[in-house]
Motif scaffolding. Structure first.
Motif, short mmCIF file in Angstrom:
data_model
loop_
_atom_site.label_atom_id
_atom_site.label_comp_id
_atom_site.label_asym_id
_atom_site.label_seq_id
_atom_site.Cartn_x
_atom_site.Cartn_y
_atom_site.Cartn_z
N ASN A 434 0.82 -1.21 0.00
CA ASN A 434 0.00 0.00 0.00
C ASN A 434 0.86 1.27 0.00
O ASN A 434 0.56 2.24 -0.70
N TYR A 435 1.92 1.26 0.79
CA TYR A 435 2.80 2.43 0.83
C TYR A 435 3.55 2.61 -0.48
O TYR A 435 3.70 3.73 -0.98
N CYS A 436 4.05 1.51 -1.04
CA CYS A 436 4.80 1.61 -2.29
C CYS A 436 3.92 2.11 -3.43
O CYS A 436 4.33 2.96 -4.23
N ARG A 437 2.71 1.61 -3.52
CA ARG A 437 1.80 2.08 -4.57
C ARG A 437 1.50 3.57 -4.43
O ARG A 437 1.42 4.30 -5.42
N ASN A 438 1.34 4.01 -3.20
CA ASN A 438 1.06 5.42 -2.99
C ASN A 438 2.24 6.28 -3.43
O ASN A 438 2.07 7.32 -4.07
N LEU A 439 3.46 5.85 -3.10
CA LEU A 439 4.64 6.62 -3.50
C LEU A 439 4.86 6.57 -5.01
O LEU A 439 5.28 7.56 -5.62
N GLU A 440 4.56 5.43 -5.63
CA GLU A 440 4.63 5.35 -7.09
C GLU A 440 3.66 6.34 -7.72
O GLU A 440 3.98 7.03 -8.69
N ARG A 441 2.47 6.41 -7.16
CA ARG A 441 1.45 7.34 -7.67
C ARG A 441 1.93 8.78 -7.59
O ARG A 441 1.57 9.62 -8.43
N LEU A 442 2.77 9.07 -6.60
CA LEU A 442 3.27 10.43 -6.40
C LEU A 442 4.56 10.71 -7.18
O LEU A 442 5.11 11.80 -7.06
N GLY A 443 5.05 9.70 -7.95
CA GLY A 443 6.17 9.99 -8.84
C GLY A 443 7.46 9.23 -8.60
O GLY A 443 8.43 9.42 -9.33
N TRP A 444 7.51 8.36 -7.59
CA TRP A 444 8.73 7.57 -7.36
C TRP A 444 8.66 6.26 -8.15
O TRP A 444 7.57 5.69 -8.32
N SER A 445 9.79 5.80 -8.60
CA SER A 445 9.84 4.53 -9.33
C SER A 445 10.06 3.38 -8.36
O SER A 445 10.52 3.58 -7.22
N ARG A 446 9.77 2.16 -8.82
CA ARG A 446 10.00 0.98 -7.97
C ARG A 446 11.47 0.83 -7.63
O ARG A 446 11.83 0.39 -6.54
N ASP A 447 12.35 1.19 -8.56
CA ASP A 447 13.78 1.08 -8.29
C ASP A 447 14.17 2.00 -7.13
O ASP A 447 14.98 1.64 -6.27
N GLU A 448 13.61 3.20 -7.11
CA GLU A 448 13.92 4.14 -6.03
C GLU A 448 13.41 3.64 -4.68
O GLU A 448 13.96 3.98 -3.63
N LEU A 449 12.35 2.84 -4.72
CA LEU A 449 11.72 2.37 -3.48
C LEU A 449 12.30 1.05 -2.99
O LEU A 449 11.93 0.59 -1.90
N GLU A 450 13.17 0.45 -3.75
CA GLU A 450 13.76 -0.82 -3.34
C GLU A 450 14.63 -0.60 -2.11
O GLU A 450 15.55 0.22 -2.12
N PRO A 451 14.34 -1.30 -0.97
CA PRO A 451 15.15 -1.09 0.24
C PRO A 451 16.63 -1.29 -0.04
O PRO A 451 16.98 -2.20 -0.80
N PRO A 452 17.51 -0.44 0.50
CA PRO A 452 17.23 0.60 1.50
C PRO A 452 16.72 1.92 0.93
O PRO A 452 16.65 2.91 1.66
N ALA A 453 16.39 1.98 -0.36
CA ALA A 453 15.83 3.16 -1.02
C ALA A 453 16.90 4.22 -1.25
O ALA A 453 17.91 4.28 -0.55
N ASP A 454 16.66 5.07 -2.25
CA ASP A 454 17.66 6.09 -2.56
C ASP A 454 17.47 7.33 -1.69
O ASP A 454 16.51 7.43 -0.91
N ASP A 455 18.40 8.26 -1.82
CA ASP A 455 18.38 9.45 -0.95
C ASP A 455 17.15 10.31 -1.17
O ASP A 455 16.65 10.95 -0.24
N ARG A 456 16.64 10.33 -2.39
CA ARG A 456 15.50 11.20 -2.68
C ARG A 456 14.27 10.81 -1.86
O ARG A 456 13.61 11.65 -1.26
N ILE A 457 13.97 9.52 -1.82
CA ILE A 457 12.80 9.10 -1.05
C ILE A 457 13.09 9.16 0.45
O ILE A 457 12.22 9.50 1.25
#
Length: 476
Positions: A434-457
């Protein structure tokens, strides 16, 4: 009216505490006996303030505000200017205030404020040297008017006031004005304050205007600002009691507690409420799949009856793995939540209904759930969201519903230090769909959200840096 029974003013750092606080009866210049509430500073600064409430009069919000002023060294008194038509005593939330406002004149308010000023300047009130006024809503505009009506006033502060009811007094204004403006106040368009400020400038009235962008009417309320306990909620009971008492002493308005696999939330809230005296306690959130709607709302009603104005019911659909692990089935969350809210509204309850009833907030991430929060509840409690989501949520909710987003803060001066702690926090939530889908909807890519996640997120969901920078991020 500005504030409900469960509203609470922000808590400043307590400097010297207060001494006497009490209900009073004052006599106005026209002979009217009016109710008032005063508090003396233990360590006075020589300043005093007359509080001009919204039409509810001397309810708990303003009595606590008076005490908060006294705790910072400012002797204070609140006066009830509607007593001529509404009488003395408490007024319910459904009070027909407009009938009485229409019968109230600026001259009557000025006479009542004068009684408060005289009290503060007397020995009983602290022999105050510099007197200010502060008002809210109708009282906010009346506070500004006092610079034309009260000789020797040091200044006037108004929140949510309407310039239209002050304009005729501008030529007589003498003391400085502070205008505290809600940027998203549906009651008064921003253009009104632009014009008002121009008129004050042209008349030579000293003033300062502060606009709180995105803030709704009645934003001066700490009810939902506070601390989310997280793993602290799992402390042994004795240690938890001590911890929440310390959190309350720090001045936070609300203690938020989750469910997941911790203590049963209503039992945990009772433990916290019984260990504190003023702070509100909120579930963030109670899971709708693991208890039926009657059990949910009646648990909330029980706490709200036992601790009036101090319990907030946050509910949500949780997440697939957490629901399935407890033997339940997660499906059609929006439909399920709509039906659940209807069932709560119709749930029978034989004990006395709490007054006020517990506010209900939804754990809303997506647009449709946020719309449901707007239409059926007091507001929303989004979790693990960036500022972009908060801006979107406020646009959907409008100005009045509560918006209480969670904001993670890492006490570290640099990103490297912040990530050492923050990545453990983020890993849990980046593994929930649920959290990942919400962040994708707001413009983040799945690669950016892959733990530990990049600095932007990381920077988007966690505040870090010097204390001032973190505080600014939370306020913003």
């Amino acid at each position: 009216m500005c504030y409900s029974n469960d509203a609470r003013p922000p808590l400043p750092p307590i400097q010297g505490g207060s001494t006497d606080d009490s209900d009073l009866i004052l006599t106005s210049a026209d002979g009217t006996r009016l109710g008032a509430y005063a508090a003396r500073a233990r360590t006075p600064t020589g300043a005093g303030v007359v509080v001009i409430p919204d039409p509810r009069g001397l309810h708990l919000f303003y009595k606590e505000l008076v005490r908060r002023f006294a705790e910072t060294g400012i002797d204070a008194i609140a006066v009830d200017y509607l007593v001529r038509t509404a009488g003395m005593g408490d007024r319910p939330e459904g009070f027909d205030f407009m009938t009485h406002i229409r019968q109230t004149t600026p001259e009557q308010v000025a006479a009542d404020v004068r009684a408060g000023v005289d009290y503060l300047r007397s020995a009983a009130g602290g022999s105050v040297e510099s007197v200010f006024t502060v008002g809210f809503c109708f009282g906010g505009a009346q506070s500004w008017r006092q610079t034309a009506a009260q000789p020797g006033l040091a200044g006037a502060i108004g929140l949510y006031g309407r310039p239209a009811v002050v304009r005729d007094a501008i030529p007589q204004m003498k003391a400085p004005l502070l205008l505290l403006i809600a940027g998203d106040d549906a009651a008064t368009p921003r253009e009104e304050f632009v014009r008002f400020e121009q008129e004050l400038t042209q008349a030579g009235v000293p003033h300062k205007q502060v606009v709180y962008e995105g803030a709704p009417h009645s934003f001066f309320d700490r009810k939902f600002d506070g601390v989310w306990l997280g793993s602290m909620a799992n402390l042994p009971a004795a240690a938890l009691r001590q911890a929440v008492a310390e959190i309350e002493a720090m001045g936070f308005g609300t203690i938020w507690i989750g469910e997941a696999v911790g203590r049963e939330p209503f039992a945990a809230c009772a433990l916290i409420l019984s260990s504190t005296s003023q702070v509100a306690v909120a579930t963030g959130i109670a899971n709708i799949w693991v208890r039926d709607a009657t059990a949910m709302i009646n648990g909330a009603r029980t706490l709200a009856e036992a601790w009036p104005g101090r319990f907030v019911l946050g509910i949500g659909v949780s997440h697939v793995p957490l629901v399935n692990a407890r033997g339940h089935q997660y499906e059609r969350p929006l439909t399920a939540m709509g039906a659940y809210l209807e069932a709560m509204e119709n749930a029978p309850y034989r004990p006395p209904m709490p007054d006020p009833p517990p506010p209900v907030l939804l754990a809303a991430l997506g647009v449709k759930m946020m719309q449901l929060a707007r239409e059926r509840t007091a507001g929303a409690h989004p979790y693990f969201v960036p500022v972009e989501h908060t801006l979107e949520a406020r646009r959907i909710l409008g100005g009045d519903p509560v918006l209480a987003p969670e904001q993670a803060v890492v006490f570290a001066r640099n990103r490297e230090g912040a990530r050492k702690t923050g990545e453990r926090y983020m890993k849990t939530y980046l593994n929930l769909e649920n959290y990942c889908r919400n962040l994708e909807r707001l413009g983040w890519s799945r690669d950016e959200l892959e733990p530990p996640a990049d600095d932007r997120i990381f920077d988007a969901v966690a505040a870090w840096g010097a204390d001032e920078a973190s505080a600014s991020r939370v306020v913003t």
